[in-house]
Design a protein around this motif. Structure first.
Motif, short mmCIF file in Angstrom:
data_model
loop_
_atom_site.label_atom_id
_atom_site.label_comp_id
_atom_site.label_asym_id
_atom_site.label_seq_id
_atom_site.Cartn_x
_atom_site.Cartn_y
_atom_site.Cartn_z
N PRO A 51 32.09 81.58 31.85
CA PRO A 51 31.61 81.59 30.00
C PRO A 51 30.42 80.53 29.78
CG PRO A 51 34.45 80.08 30.25
CD PRO A 51 33.70 81.02 31.36
N SER A 52 30.51 79.44 31.33
CA SER A 52 29.37 78.63 31.55
C SER A 52 29.08 78.42 32.89
CB SER A 52 30.31 77.21 30.61
OG SER A 52 30.98 76.70 30.10
N PRO A 53 27.68 77.26 32.97
CA PRO A 53 27.65 76.82 34.37
C PRO A 53 28.61 75.75 35.00
CG PRO A 53 25.57 77.47 33.23
CD PRO A 53 26.81 77.50 32.14
N VAL A 54 29.78 75.34 34.09
CA VAL A 54 29.60 73.83 33.95
C VAL A 54 31.54 74.13 33.29
CG1 VAL A 54 29.55 71.61 34.10
CG2 VAL A 54 27.47 72.55 34.28
N VAL A 55 31.83 74.20 34.46
CA VAL A 55 34.10 74.18 33.83
C VAL A 55 34.51 72.71 34.27
CG1 VAL A 55 36.13 74.80 35.08
CG2 VAL A 55 34.07 76.33 34.16
N ARG A 84 24.13 60.40 42.27
CA ARG A 84 24.18 59.00 42.39
C ARG A 84 22.40 58.97 43.31
NH1 ARG A 84 28.98 55.16 45.29
NH2 ARG A 84 30.55 55.76 42.92
N GLN A 85 21.52 57.94 43.13
CA GLN A 85 20.79 58.18 43.62
C GLN A 85 20.63 57.88 45.10
OE1 GLN A 85 17.37 57.96 42.06
NE2 GLN A 85 18.09 58.20 40.02
N GLY A 86 19.99 59.05 45.48
CA GLY A 86 20.27 59.30 47.19
C GLY A 86 20.90 59.91 47.86
N GLU A 87 21.73 60.38 47.10
CA GLU A 87 22.63 61.26 47.23
C GLU A 87 22.09 62.90 47.19
OE1 GLU A 87 25.75 60.35 48.86
OE2 GLU A 87 26.14 58.13 48.30
N GLU A 88 21.24 63.27 47.28
CA GLU A 88 20.81 64.48 46.89
C GLU A 88 21.82 65.31 46.29
OE1 GLU A 88 19.55 65.50 50.98
OE2 GLU A 88 17.24 64.74 50.84
N ALA A 89 22.52 64.97 44.95
CA ALA A 89 23.19 66.07 44.07
C ALA A 89 22.42 67.24 43.42
CB ALA A 89 24.30 65.80 43.23
N PRO A 90 21.51 67.28 42.87
CA PRO A 90 20.87 68.46 42.01
C PRO A 90 19.53 68.85 43.17
CG PRO A 90 20.10 65.86 41.40
CD PRO A 90 20.98 64.96 42.53
N ARG A 91 19.79 68.78 44.68
CA ARG A 91 19.51 69.72 45.75
C ARG A 91 20.37 69.91 45.80
NH1 ARG A 91 19.99 69.76 51.34
NH2 ARG A 91 20.71 67.72 50.77
N LEU A 92 21.97 69.67 46.36
CA LEU A 92 22.66 70.44 46.84
C LEU A 92 22.63 71.52 45.39
CD1 LEU A 92 24.94 68.41 48.37
CD2 LEU A 92 23.30 69.60 49.35
N ALA A 93 23.07 71.65 44.23
CA ALA A 93 23.36 72.06 43.35
C ALA A 93 22.32 73.20 43.09
CB ALA A 93 23.78 71.04 41.85
N ILE A 117 23.18 69.45 36.61
CA ILE A 117 23.48 70.31 35.28
C ILE A 117 22.47 71.17 35.45
CG2 ILE A 117 24.35 70.86 33.28
CD1 ILE A 117 26.16 68.02 33.19
N ASN A 118 20.93 70.55 35.27
CA ASN A 118 20.51 71.44 34.56
C ASN A 118 20.07 72.73 36.62
OD1 ASN A 118 19.59 70.42 32.23
ND2 ASN A 118 18.04 68.76 32.67
N SER A 119 20.38 72.07 37.44
CA SER A 119 19.74 72.67 38.60
C SER A 119 20.60 73.73 38.91
CB SER A 119 20.31 71.75 39.89
OG SER A 119 19.94 72.46 40.67
N VAL A 120 22.16 73.72 38.33
CA VAL A 120 22.77 74.77 38.03
C VAL A 120 22.64 75.37 36.95
CG1 VAL A 120 24.83 73.29 39.43
CG2 VAL A 120 24.80 73.65 36.56
N ARG A 121 22.21 75.11 36.27
CA ARG A 121 21.94 76.00 35.00
C ARG A 121 20.41 77.33 35.86
NH1 ARG A 121 23.67 74.76 29.50
NH2 ARG A 121 21.49 75.17 29.11
N GLN A 122 19.17 76.09 35.66
CA GLN A 122 18.35 77.62 36.43
C GLN A 122 18.73 78.31 37.69
OE1 GLN A 122 15.40 74.19 37.56
NE2 GLN A 122 14.05 75.33 38.22
N ALA A 151 28.47 71.08 26.07
CA ALA A 151 28.53 72.47 26.32
C ALA A 151 29.19 73.23 27.70
CB ALA A 151 26.54 72.27 26.90
N ALA A 152 29.53 72.82 27.63
CA ALA A 152 30.38 72.68 29.07
C ALA A 152 31.84 73.40 28.59
CB ALA A 152 31.02 71.68 29.95
N THR A 153 32.27 73.98 29.42
CA THR A 153 34.45 74.57 29.17
C THR A 153 35.24 74.00 30.42
OG1 THR A 153 33.34 77.22 29.30
CG2 THR A 153 35.25 77.08 29.67
N THR A 154 35.92 72.95 28.82
CA THR A 154 36.47 71.75 29.68
C THR A 154 38.24 72.42 29.08
OG1 THR A 154 35.58 70.14 28.76
CG2 THR A 154 37.07 69.83 29.17
N VAL A 155 38.44 73.14 30.26
CA VAL A 155 40.50 73.56 30.04
C VAL A 155 41.48 72.57 30.30
CG1 VAL A 155 41.98 75.12 31.79
CG2 VAL A 155 39.52 75.47 31.01
N GLU A 156 42.24 71.87 29.73
CA GLU A 156 42.88 71.00 29.77
C GLU A 156 44.45 71.64 30.74
OE1 GLU A 156 46.16 68.48 26.91
OE2 GLU A 156 45.17 69.75 26.16
#
Length: 236
Positions: A51-55, A84-93, A117-122, A151-156
């Motif tokens: 239902p959303s890009p982030v769960v 974190r800075q230097g971990e390239e997480a947005p690039r992987l996303a 989050i912006n990267s996976v959405r885009q 805006a993320a889908t949170t499942v308990e």
């Protein structure tokens, strides 16, 4: 009454209380599904129709979050990230699905997570996060990140019930090639802390103690282990 059947391959080792690593399967076929996990399992199975890009999977320690993350990692080919800075997480996303586990307990850069989050959405990908706490309880100060988390889908994932704990204990013993009487399983479940983590600890201690003493896993042995963990094992 015989309370435990042992695999013949264990017989020669019963006098050697060596510490072995027992691998527990984390495949989809080995996932034990009960009410506390049902919604989260359904969501994982429904990928990529999320239902959303982030769960975010939120639940107590040992509730099955890591197992579900492992299943989704294999299903989606997701990469583990650390925002974190230097971990390239947005690039992987930007390249594909990503996982960030224990988000409430691992320090992260708020701006980097916002960019993830912006990267996976885009790029039409997905981010799965696990946490013991709901995201609104995280110490986030960046307004834009707060908005994205809302805006993320949170499942308990709720605490496991007795039925699920019984299945888990049977499986954990089976992983060690041990087959325990149902009445002994019920005895343990009725007196233990309600968590998957506690189930793992109890099975591990029972197995080691039985090996060290060269004995079967019996009710008195289970009572001893439960008592050592602070559980009331006197009520029959």
């Amino acid at each position: 009454m015989t309370e435990q059947k042992t695999n013949p391959t264990r017989k020669g080792a019963e006098q050697l209380p060596l510490r072995f690593a027992h691998d527990t399967s984390s495949s989809r076929d080995d996932l034990l599904v009960a009410d506390p996990l049902a919604a989260a399992v359904s969501l994982i199975d429904d990928w990529p129709r999320w239902p959303s890009p982030v769960v975010i999977l939120a639940g107590p320690a040992g509730s099955g979050k890591s197992h579900l993350a492992s299943i989704w990692r294999e299903l989606s080919g997701a990469a583990d990230i650390l925002p974190r800075q230097g971990e390239e997480a947005p690039r992987l996303a930007a390249q594909g699905p990503v996982i960030f586990e224990d988000a409430d307990r691992i320090a992260f850069d708020e701006t980097e997570l916002f960019h993830v989050i912006n990267s996976v959405r885009q790029h039409g990908h997905h981010l799965l996060m696990t946490s013991r706490l709901w995201p609104m309880s995280w110490p986030v100060t960046l307004p834009d990140l707060k908005s994205r988390l809302k805006a993320a889908t949170t499942v308990e994932i709720g605490e496991p019930d007795e039925e699920l704990l019984s299945q888990v204990i049977v499986k954990l013993f089976a992983d060690r090639q041990l087959y325990i009487d149902d009445k002994l399983v019920a005895y343990i479940v009725q007196r233990m802390e309600r968590s998957m983590e506690a189930a793992q600890t109890i099975v591990e201690r029972l197995d080691r103690l039985a090996l060290a003493r060269g004995t079967r896993i019996t009710r008195p042995l289970a009572a001893e282990v439960l008592h050592s963990l602070g559980n009331d094992a006197t009520n029959d």
